[in-house]
Write a protein that holds these residues in place. Structure first.
Motif, mmCIF file in Angstrom:
data_model
loop_
_atom_site.group_PDB
_atom_site.id
_atom_site.type_symbol
_atom_site.label_atom_id
_atom_site.label_comp_id
_atom_site.label_asym_id
_atom_site.label_seq_id
_atom_site.Cartn_x
_atom_site.Cartn_y
_atom_site.Cartn_z
ATOM 1 N N ARG A 116 0.925 -1.128 0.225
ATOM 2 C CA ARG A 116 -0.112 0.063 -0.024
ATOM 3 C C ARG A 116 0.932 1.198 0.186
ATOM 4 N NH1 ARG A 116 -1.660 4.029 2.413
ATOM 5 N NH2 ARG A 116 -3.677 4.696 2.290
ATOM 6 N N ARG B 8 -6.082 8.605 -0.578
ATOM 7 C CA ARG B 8 -6.018 7.439 0.475
ATOM 8 C C ARG B 8 -6.762 6.434 -0.013
ATOM 9 N NH1 ARG B 8 -9.703 6.322 3.639
ATOM 10 N NH2 ARG B 8 -10.833 7.940 3.365
ATOM 11 N N GLN B 9 -8.108 6.703 -0.661
ATOM 12 C CA GLN B 9 -9.074 5.581 -0.946
ATOM 13 C C GLN B 9 -8.280 4.725 -2.124
ATOM 14 O OE1 GLN B 9 -13.357 6.664 -1.605
ATOM 15 N NE2 GLN B 9 -12.589 8.675 -0.952
ATOM 16 N N ASP C 162 -5.687 2.524 -0.674
ATOM 17 C CA ASP C 162 -6.128 1.303 0.022
ATOM 18 C C ASP C 162 -6.595 0.428 -0.842
ATOM 19 O OD1 ASP C 162 -6.019 2.659 2.620
ATOM 20 O OD2 ASP C 162 -8.085 3.415 2.327
ATOM 21 N N ASN D 124 -4.864 -3.399 -1.410
ATOM 22 C CA ASN D 124 -5.751 -4.390 -1.146
ATOM 23 C C ASN D 124 -5.945 -5.429 -2.397
ATOM 24 O OD1 ASN D 124 -7.548 -6.156 -0.087
ATOM 25 N ND2 ASN D 124 -9.132 -5.008 -0.520
#
Lengths: 628, 95
Positions: free
Chosen positions: B58, B81-82, B85, B89
């Motif tokens: 990440r 940030r989104q 993430d 992931n």
């Protein structure tokens, strides 16, 4: 004797011819030399006054030199050529022509192009026959794509009496080699036709739209004794400063006034016409946001509240603001297309204002063509729009300006987030970190020459109207950066000049460092050295995703680090101080030392160690085995 | 005729009017928080070819996204940030 003096003073005869004539008339050589030396100041003074026409007599090469002076040339860039002996001879008594010896024709031509761009003055690049010409042709290509008015000359080595025998350095139809990338390419048929061939080359190069030209002649023409007419540039210059068609101006003004959301694109013709303030004035009148597609110069002040930045993906649709403009005004941008998709999506009304009518309408359909010198075009369009301004329009313009201003401020804040990268302090450095350190360091009116193709600049706040200036490229024959920077510094000695160059580009053309050292041109060169061709690395993966290269890590085309190249040592080899900077702290210290060197008139090079980032880079990239 | 994912995406992106929408052919991008932001923001400039081969944690994805700011992307810290993430992931380092 009086005739000889007059002819020498009018520069119709050479120093040698004068001495020969005097001794023939019975004057001793020593006395003749004394007379000659006493005449030189008067001869130079007369040359400065400049007559529109004059007849000169001497070697063909001397006539060549005389025409260069009449064409306004101050600097001649060249690489050594024995067949140009008479030209070098002519230089001895013509101090107004300054010859700059360049160790390689490519960077030499780049230096000349940089000088032309930064000074707006004519110059010429000389090469030895076809062998030197082909070295210079990469930069000729750049000049063609970038519309730089640069004149090239090289002789044909075959002599008139022996042409066509496949002689030394001979190729048939030499002038035709360059035809696809010149505005004019011509072979003078006689020695006395050298001046007119040269002045046509200058006229064609400097008549808008600008571009490179080429002239040539048999080498023995340089040696022949001839009588020829030399003509000042002003007598052949068509002064092509064109006003736009008034009817089209009215149509354009109406479209702009009625637009809900107009957008202006600026381009290099704004810079070359020195029309930046005029572009600002029209944008402010209409509350019109301003952007720019890729060009050489920054053509609009980036701190102006109507500046919305450049589209990240070379298409207008990728701009965050404004979305869906209904009227688009292009002022002087060539709109070079590198993809099948038009930069400007169909649907909006398009007004195209440029002097380069040839490329107008090539890809994007035009609703209102305004063929013009953009300085005059902007004046006329601004006047026409002013006539149509109403209180309601003023209100709309103010509202648009307010919206653009808000976006401008927000975008500026978001762009600064680049410094929040979690790897900001890393060593080797992020390219973005190098860029920001240089942006922090650069003078408020520094000129940035940028040939780091994979690096996007930020933080400089370019302002071509008195602030920092940008000299980028899109011709893309690599190896232009260092030479361009040397030429820019020659033209603008009082301005700080910083050359930003990738390691790949740098090694295509470092020889101009020698010119910086020799001419005491204190350019600061910063090499983004990631020891690789990172652009081709990424683009190859995009073309062959998930392929064998990615699976195996076997990339044949991109890694330069084994054996490694030490750019600072290369610089030292050319007489330029240099050092390697591994970390941000080292880079700051190195830049401080570079500034001190500049004060002493010395160029400086920083080999900035940059991280290889992106897809599929190994810590120690694979290289093909040396032997199979 | 079967077109590869890259070609489908490229064709979609070649239509300017569609370029601002979420691409319909986002095959290979499983649903997860952050996907919509990613598809809206990144596909303006990129086809997915660049990153379907990339696997990194990440933090490295976050660094990659910040480098895009340097190349002209205008994203808020929350959008970054989104996207980080999501990428950490879905395209995290292979175990």
């Amino acid at each position: 004797m009086r005739e000889l003096v007059a002819r020498f003073l009018s520069q119709s005869i050479s120093r040698r011819t004068f001495l020969k004539g005097m001794t023939t008339a019975g004057i001793s050589l020593t006395a003749a030399k004394d007379i000659l030396e006493s005449l030189v100041p008067a001869a130079h003074a007369q040359a400065k006054e400049g007559a529109a026409f004059k007849v000169v007599e001497g070697s063909g090469a001397m006539c060549f030199a005389e025409q260069l002076i009449a064409s306004g040339v101050r600097y001649v860039f060249g690489n050594s050529a024995s067949e140009d002996a008479q030209f070098y001879e002519a230089l001895v008594d013509r101090p107004q022509l300054k010859y700059i010896l360049t160790p390689h024709e490519g960077p030499g031509a780049a230096m000349a192009a940089g000088y032309v761009k930064a000074s707006g003055e004519p110059t010429i690049v000389m090469q030895a026959a076809v062998v030197g010409l082909v070295n210079a042709m990469g930069q000729m290509f750049n000049a063609y794509k970038e519309q730089t008015p640069l004149v090239f000359y090289s002789y044909r080595t075959d002599q008139s009496g022996r042409a066509g025998r496949d002689g030394f350095e001979e190729v048939a139809n030499q002038e035709q080699i360059v035809q696809p990338m010149t505005k004019y390419a011509w072979l003078a048929r006689r020695a006395d036709m050298i001046p007119e061939t040269v002045r046509r080359a200058f006229k064609a190069a400097w008549t808008p739209p600008h571009g490179p030209t080429y002239c040539s002649w048999h080498s023995d023409f340089n040696d022949q004794h001839v009588r020829a007419e030399v003509v000042m540039q002003e007598k052949v210059d068509p002064r092509m400063r064109v006003r736009p068609n008034p009817a089209e101006v009215e149509r354009a003004a109406k479209l702009l006034v009625e637009a809900k959301l107009p957008l202006m694109i600026v381009g290099d013709e704004v810079y070359t016409a020195k029309a930046m303030a005029k572009a600002v004035k029209l944008a402010e009148l209409l509350g019109m946001p301003v952007t720019q597609m890729r060009q050489i110069y920054a053509n609009f002040p980036e701190t102006h509240p109507l500046w919305v930045g450049t589209p990240p993906a070379a298409r207008l649709v990728s701009l965050d603001y404004p979305k869906n403009p209904d009227v688009i005004l292009n002022v002087g941008n060539k709109l070079q297309h590198n993809s099948p998709n038009p930069m400007i999506a169909r649907g909006a009304k398009f007004i195209d204002m440029r002097i380069d009518s040839l490329s107008m309408g090539n890809v994007i359909e035009v609703d209102v063509p305004l063929v013009a010198d953009v300085a005059m075009g902007l004046d006329d369009l601004t006047a026409a729009v002013s006539q149509l301004v109403t209180p309601a329009l003023k209100q709309r313009a103010a509202a648009r300006a307010d919206e653009a201003h808000k976006f401008h401020d927000k975008a500026r804040e978001l762009r600064d987030l680049v410094m929040k990268n979690p790897d900001w302090e890393r060593a080797p450095m992020l390219a973005d970190r190098v860029t920001r350190e240089v942006a922090e360091f650069a003078d408020r009116d520094a000129i940035i020459v940028h040939e780091a193709g994979s690096v996007a600049l930020h933080g400089f706040d370019f302002n071509p109207d008195g602030g920092r200036e940008l000299f980028f490229y899109y011709g893309a024959h690599l190896g232009s950066g260092v030479g361009t920077a040397a030429g820019v510094k020659l033209a603008r000695p009082k301005r700080q000049v910083i050359c930003l160059v990738g390691d790949g580009s740098f090694v295509f053309g470092p020889t101009a460092l020698w010119n910086m050292a020799r001419l005491e041109l204190p350019v600061i060169t910063v090499v983004y050295n990631n020891h690789a061709y990172s652009g081709p690395h990424s683009r190859v993966i995009e073309k062959v995703p998930g392929g064998r290269m990615v699976q195996t890590g076997h990339f044949f085309h991109d890694y330069l680090g084994s054996p490694d190249m030490d750019m600072a040592s290369i610089a030292k080899g050319f007489g330029v101080q240099g050092e390697v900077a591994h970390s941000p702290a080292e880079l700051r210290d190195a830049l401080a030392r570079a500034r001190r060197a500049s004060v002493e008139g010395k160029p400086y090079l920083i080999d900035a160690q940059v991280a290889r980032v992106g897809v599929a880079w190994a810590d120690k990239p694979w290289i093909p085995p040396a032997q199979t | 005729m079967k077109l590869p994912l890259a070609m489908i995406t490229a064709l979609l992106l070649s239509q300017p009017a569609l370029a601002q929408r979420k691409p319909a052919a986002a095959v290979g991008f499983p649903d997860a928080p952050g996907k919509d932001v990613l598809l809206t923001k990144c596909f303006q400039c990129h086809s997915p070819n660049m990153w379907t081969d990339q696997r990194q944690d990440r933090r490295s994805w976050e660094s990659t996204l910040y480098r895009m700011i340097g190349r002209g992307a205008l994203w808020t810290p929350d959008e970054i940030r989104q996207m980080a993430d999501y990428l950490g992931n879905v395209y995290g380092r292979k175990q």
